[in-house]
Design a protein around this motif. Structure first.
Motif, PDB file in Angstrom:
ATOM      1  N   GLN A  80       0.861  -1.178   0.000  1.00  0.00           N
ATOM      2  CA  GLN A  80       0.000   0.000   0.000  1.00  0.00           C
ATOM      3  C   GLN A  80       0.902   1.235   0.000  1.00  0.00           C
ATOM      4  N   PRO A  81       0.424   2.362  -0.533  1.00  0.00           N
ATOM      5  CA  PRO A  81       1.229   3.578  -0.447  1.00  0.00           C
ATOM      6  C   PRO A  81       1.439   3.970   1.024  1.00  0.00           C
ATOM      7  N   PHE A  82       2.680   4.250   1.375  1.00  0.00           N
ATOM      8  CA  PHE A  82       2.975   4.649   2.751  1.00  0.00           C
ATOM      9  C   PHE A  82       4.071   5.679   2.781  1.00  0.00           C
ATOM     10  N   ILE A  83       4.077   6.463   3.849  1.00  0.00           N
ATOM     11  CA  ILE A  83       5.142   7.412   4.140  1.00  0.00           C
ATOM     12  C   ILE A  83       5.531   7.208   5.594  1.00  0.00           C
ATOM     13  N   LEU A  84       6.816   7.284   5.863  1.00  0.00           N
ATOM     14  CA  LEU A  84       7.329   7.033   7.203  1.00  0.00           C
ATOM     15  C   LEU A  84       7.766   8.327   7.877  1.00  0.00           C
ATOM     16  N   VAL A  85       7.537   8.389   9.175  1.00  0.00           N
ATOM     17  CA  VAL A  85       7.974   9.520   9.985  1.00  0.00           C
ATOM     18  C   VAL A  85       8.836   8.943  11.108  1.00  0.00           C
TER      19      VAL A  85
END
Length: 159
Positions: free
Chosen positions: A85-90
């Motif tokens: 799935q599209p994800f962005i990490l912080v």
């Protein structure tokens, strides 16, 4: 729907929640948000929140999400990569008392070299949410893998 997850770490990750709250207030997020918050002490208004979620429910939420915003924990990264799935990490940072050290920052720096989206600011979240894309660490080329190893070595090698 956007899923925001920080795992079960004992340290609050209020900085990320404040970013989400800001984006909601500025009307830069106009969709349902589900938050798995762990030990957060600040929760953005207008979101559906769960302290902890069982693994099968968590996987189901990931599948339903348009995009996932998550902390940069190793287990979370591997699960999100598997789920495609599209994800962005912080990354959590010791600077903000979000962890005992900066291993998530170091991992994020290495993953960013591979093209994995990392949010260092609320603006990074805005840009990603406007044009999310799928990425996979399993598609790493040999040269990218070697670069990643060198980067990790430089971050983790004792001086």
């Amino acid at each position: 729907m956007i899923l925001v997850s920080v795992g079960t770490e004992q340290f609050p990750f209020n900085r990320l929640m404040q970013w989400v709250e800001l984006l909601i207030q500025q009307e830069l997020i106009n969709e349902d948000i589900i938050v798995q918050y762990g030990t957060w002490t600040f929760l953005p208004s207008g979101t559906t929140v769960y302290r902890l979620v069982k693994e099968d429910t968590f996987r189901s939420l990931i599948r339903k999400a348009r995009v996932v915003i998550a902390h940069c924990g190793e287990g979370t990264v591997l699960l999100l990569d598997e789920m495609q799935q599209p994800f962005i990490l912080v990354p959590r940072s010791v600077r903000y008392q979000e962890h005992v050290d900066d291993h998530q920052v170091e991992l994020a720096l290495a993953l960013a070299e591979m093209g994995v989206p990392i949010a260092w600011s609320p603006g990074d979240l805005v840009r990603f949410l406007q044009a999310p894309f799928k990425t996979s660490i399993s598609d790493v080329t040999d040269s990218s893998a070697q670069s990643l190893c060198r980067s990790l070595q430089s971050h983790f090698s004792p001086t």
